[in-house]
Each structure stands twice: as structure tokens, then as C-alpha cells.
Design a protein around this motif. Structure first.
Motif, PDB file in Angstrom:
ATOM      1  N   ILE A  46       0.843  -1.197   0.000  1.00  0.00           N
ATOM      2  CA  ILE A  46       0.000   0.000   0.000  1.00  0.00           C
ATOM      3  C   ILE A  46       0.880   1.249   0.000  1.00  0.00           C
ATOM      4  O   ILE A  46       0.608   2.222  -0.715  1.00  0.00           O
ATOM      5  CB  ILE A  46      -0.948   0.000   1.214  1.00  0.00           C
ATOM      6  CG1 ILE A  46      -1.859  -1.225   1.188  1.00  0.00           C
ATOM      7  CG2 ILE A  46      -1.799   1.270   1.227  1.00  0.00           C
ATOM      8  CD1 ILE A  46      -2.682  -1.419   2.450  1.00  0.00           C
ATOM      9  N   SER A 103      -1.339   2.701   5.146  1.00  0.00           N
ATOM     10  CA  SER A 103      -0.201   1.782   5.016  1.00  0.00           C
ATOM     11  C   SER A 103       0.644   1.781   6.280  1.00  0.00           C
ATOM     12  O   SER A 103       1.128   0.727   6.710  1.00  0.00           O
ATOM     13  CB  SER A 103       0.649   2.178   3.800  1.00  0.00           C
ATOM     14  OG  SER A 103       1.328   3.410   4.008  1.00  0.00           O
ATOM     15  N   TYR A 128      -6.463  -3.881  -0.163  1.00  0.00           N
ATOM     16  CA  TYR A 128      -5.401  -3.439  -1.067  1.00  0.00           C
ATOM     17  C   TYR A 128      -5.798  -3.595  -2.525  1.00  0.00           C
ATOM     18  O   TYR A 128      -5.596  -2.685  -3.335  1.00  0.00           O
ATOM     19  CB  TYR A 128      -4.104  -4.217  -0.810  1.00  0.00           C
ATOM     20  CG  TYR A 128      -3.071  -3.942  -1.880  1.00  0.00           C
ATOM     21  CD1 TYR A 128      -2.435  -2.714  -1.930  1.00  0.00           C
ATOM     22  CD2 TYR A 128      -2.773  -4.893  -2.863  1.00  0.00           C
ATOM     23  CE1 TYR A 128      -1.512  -2.428  -2.926  1.00  0.00           C
ATOM     24  CE2 TYR A 128      -1.847  -4.619  -3.859  1.00  0.00           C
ATOM     25  CZ  TYR A 128      -1.221  -3.387  -3.881  1.00  0.00           C
ATOM     26  OH  TYR A 128      -0.322  -3.106  -4.874  1.00  0.00           O
TER      27      TYR A 128
END
Length: 432
Positions: A46, A103, A128
Motif C-alpha cells: 500500500i 499503510s 489493497y
């Protein structure tokens, strides 16, 4: 991966259980890596993906400046400029700022709370891939010259069929909906993980401060993101089936879009801010070489900030003609929200003043953040005052305020800062 795990009642040792769970959660070689559900791998994915979108959005931002550098420039035609401008804002906010802070959370939270992984690892992977899919839709539309062109806020009726008859607005609605679903799934994942699978003995009032920031942020996301998903669905249904949700000529209301959008959009400012403030609250004690001042006060402040942020969305709409009593209410709330932010700011300064700061490069970034964020905060308080907002609305003053507040937060989140935060989290975990 369907590796059987023997029940503890059969005398299985802790080492054998560890090996079996490691086999289940391991990342396989080659193409199998795409099926990874490990929070460390997904957090890095991410992070990398968000910085790729950040680079693209940065290029688009520079293109807009080239166009605006000289009067009557012919660098881009009107249609191209509208697409580039819209995609710059949409990518920076939806594809970089929010996923970037997520993230950090996905990567760090299990390490901070002493868990092997997040509560629902497959949900993390789902989030994701939804994010990547939605971002890809928007990026490909830009290449095909059919990108959204109604501004990153996609106000109606500009984004309705009458004024945007092509697929441009539909692309935005589809891509952003996938990105928001991704963010919502990760928010549920983080909330459940922090509340339910902390290490034994780690009570909620003893969590690392960064975990508190992420918990409050995730709960805000669960409440803030559904209004935008609903708004996107309503506008797409209006465009596809000619229903009058936002059409004033047929009983709809274009301000409904603004209310739904800013019910998401204003809390989203603090959804971006709080994790970055958590980074600061974790890094400053390390470089100050002393314990964070006012742990419980900061926790109360960020909870208060979360509640206040949901009650002031209308300060983005001061010029639409709302009643004076509402103007007064939202103006006062917009000024009061500075108080819990200031509490955190002074706690950081107190930690530094009572410690022995080590003036490494990350500390220079932190002090740069202090200066620029103060400029952003003060201009925000100015815009909370209705008479001033009427004069500055839709001017570059507002643009500057936005970039002071949002863009400077990203500077704290450079790659070295992430690594330092991870190291600080590991040290704190060992001390605990």
C-alpha cells in the motif's frame, strides 16, 4: 492455503503451533506472492502504491502550474486542463493521502500491540486490491483522455448528465467508490485488531500512543466514508437512470451532494492529520530522550477532535445561503476545533523542552512541520470566521491553506521517518 492446525488439547507444543501458523501465513514464491495476507507485505505494498500515485499526481500538479504560469497559455486545451486539474486533486487526496496513512497503520499496528497479524488478514488483502483496482481505473482513464473533469469535489449539477454527458464523471464515481470501499474495509480491520487482539496485559490505557491515534482514525473512517459512497451511488444512479436526486428542476437538490461530500471531506482532513500526529507523538520522545508529556491528555484531545470534526462540515459551504444561526454554529465549532489540536502541539513542545533533544535530520523535518502547520492552522481559523470566509472563498488563500495543512503532513511521512517510527515502536515494545 488450507494447512490444518492441530488443536492445543492434543499436546501440541508452542514451537509446533508457531511453525504451523507460519506455514499458513507465509508468502509463497513467484506468483504466489500476489496472494499474500501478511500485514507487513501488504503495508509495504500500500505504501509503495500510494507513492506511485503521489508521483503521478505531482506531475499533474506541475502541468497545471505550467498552464497557469502565463496568461492565455496554450500549453493545454480547456478539456485537458480540467482533466489534469481534477486528477491531481483526486489522486493526491484519495489515492495518496488516505492510503499512505493506512499503510503506516497496517504495517505498524500489529507490531505495536503485540499481535501476530491483523484480525482479518484476508480483509487487508481485499482492501489493497480494491484500492489498486480503483486507482487503476482513474489512471487508465487519464491515458485514454476520458478522465473526470468536474473538479476533485465533483460538485453537482456540473457533474450531472446535462453538463458532463460523457463517461468522465462515471469514471470518477466508479474508481473513487472502490477506493472508499478499500479504506472502509481497512478501517474495520484496524478497529477490531486494536480492540480485540492486543497482547495479554496491554490494557487500552497502556497502548502505545500511535495505536490510540490509529484507533480513533479508524473509527472516524467507519463513520465518514459511507456518506461519500452513498453520494457516489446516488449520482451514478441519477446519471444512469435519469433520476432527480441532485436536479433542482425536478425536485432534487444540488446542495445534497455538498452535504454528503463534506460529511466525508471535513473529517477526512483529520483522518489524514491524526496518524501523522501519531508519528510525531512517537518520534519526538525518541529524539527528545524522555517520555511523552501528557499521554492521557493527548488521548482525550484526539477523541474530542474526532467528535468535533463531524460537526463542522458546513464551514465549506458558508457562501451557499444557509441560515445565519447555522453560520454562527458552524463558525464557532470550526474555531473550537483548534483547541484539541493545540493541546497536542503544546504537548510536543513540552516533551522537547523537558528533554535533551538530539538534532538529527528527522528533527529538522519535525520543526519544519511545526512552522508550516502553524501557518496552515492559523489560516484555517481565519477561514472559520464567516465574514472573512465570504471574502476569501474560492480564492488562492483557500488553496494555500489546504496545501499548508495537507501537503506538509506528507513531509513527516518520508521513508526514513517510517523506518525511524518502526524502530521507535520496537524499542518501546521491548521496554514494555
Amino acid at each position: 492455503m488450507s494447512v490444518p492446525v492441530e488443536p492445543p488439547s492434543q499436546g501440541i507444543t508452542a514451537l509446533r503451533l508457531h511453525r504451523q501458523l507460519a506455514a499458513i501465513w507465509a508468502t509463497g514464491p513467484g506468483v504466489q506472492r500476489l496472494t499474500s495476507v501478511n500485514h507487513t507485505v501488504l503495508g509495504l505494498r500500500i505504501m509503495i502504491t500510494s507513492f506511485v500515485f503521489f508521483a503521478i499526481a505531482g506531475i499533474l500538479g506541475m502541468l497545471t502550474r505550467v498552464q497557469l504560469a502565463t496568461p492565455h497559455a496554450a500549453f493545454m486545451d480547456v478539456e485537458t486542463y480540467n482533466q489534469v486539474f481534477t486528477m491531481h486533486g483526486s489522486m493526491m487526496l484519495f489515492l495518496f493521502a488516505i492510503p499512505m496513512v493506512e499503510s503506516f497503520a497496517v504495517y505498524l499496528v500489529p507490531k505495536l500491540i503485540g499481535a501476530r497479524d491483523l484480525a482479518f488478514p484476508r480483509l487487508t488483502a481485499y482492501g489493497y486490491w480494491c484500492y489498486l483496482f480503483g486507482g487503476t481505473i482513474l489512471t487508465v482513464s487519464l491515458i485514454l483522455h476520458s478522465a473526470p473533469d468536474g473538479g476533485w469535489f465533483m460538485y453537482t449539477p456540473l457533474s450531472s448528465n446535462v453538463y458532463t454527458p460523457g463517461l468522465n464523471a462515471d469514471v470518477w464515481l466508479l474508481g473513487i467508490t472502490f477506493v472508499e470501499i478499500s479504506a472502509l474495509s481497512l478501517a474495520v480491520e484496524l478497529t477490531v485488531s486494536i480492540l480485540k487482539i492486543r497482547a495479554p496485559g496491554m490494557s487500552i490505557d497502556r497502548m502505545p500512543i500511535f495505536a490510540w491515534y490509529i484507533l480513533v482514525t479508524a473509527m472516524m473512517m467507519i463513520v465518514a466514508f459511507p456518506p461519500l459512497i452513498l453520494a457516489s451511488m446516488l449520482l451514478e444512479v441519477e446519471r444512469a437512470f435519469n433520476l432527480p436526486f441532485f436536479d433542482p428542476t425536478r425536485g432534487g437538490d444540488p446542495l445534497l451532494w455538498q452535504h454528503l461530500f463534506w460529511l466525508f471531506g471535513h473529517p477526512d482532513v483529520y483522518i489524514i492529520f491524526l496518524p501523522m500526529a501519531g508519528v510525531l507523538s512517537t518520534m519526538i520522545p525518541v529524539f527528545a530522550r524522555r517520555k511523552l508529556v501528557g499521554y492521557r491528555t493527548i488521548v482525550v484531545a484526539i477523541i474530542a477532535l474526532a467528535f468535533l470534526s463531524f460537526g463542522i462540515w458546513v464551514h465549506h459551504m458558508f457562501t451557499v445561503g444557509i441560515p445565519h444561526l447555522a453560520l454562527a454554529f458552524f463558525s464557532a465549532g470550526s474555531a473550537i476545533v483548534a483547541v484539541p489540536t493545540a493541546i497536542q502541539f503544546f504537548a510536543w513542545l513540552a516533551t522537547l523542552s523537558h528533554g535533551r533533544p538530539r538534532w538529527d535530520v528527522p528533527m529538522l523535518y519535525i520543526f519544519g512541520f511545526f512552522f508550516v502547520f502553524t501557518c496552515g492552522g492559523l489560516t484555517g481559523v481565519m477561514l472559520a470566521i464567516v465574514p472573512f470566509d465570504w471574502q476569501a472563498h474560492d480564492t488562492y488563500f483557500v488553496v494555500a491553506h489546504l496545501h499548508y495543512v495537507v501537503a506538509r503532513r506528507a513531509r513527516v511521512s518520508d521513508a526514513r521517518g517510517v523506518l525511524l517510527l518502526a524502530a521507535a515502536a520496537d524499542r518501546a515494545h521491548r521496554r514494555a
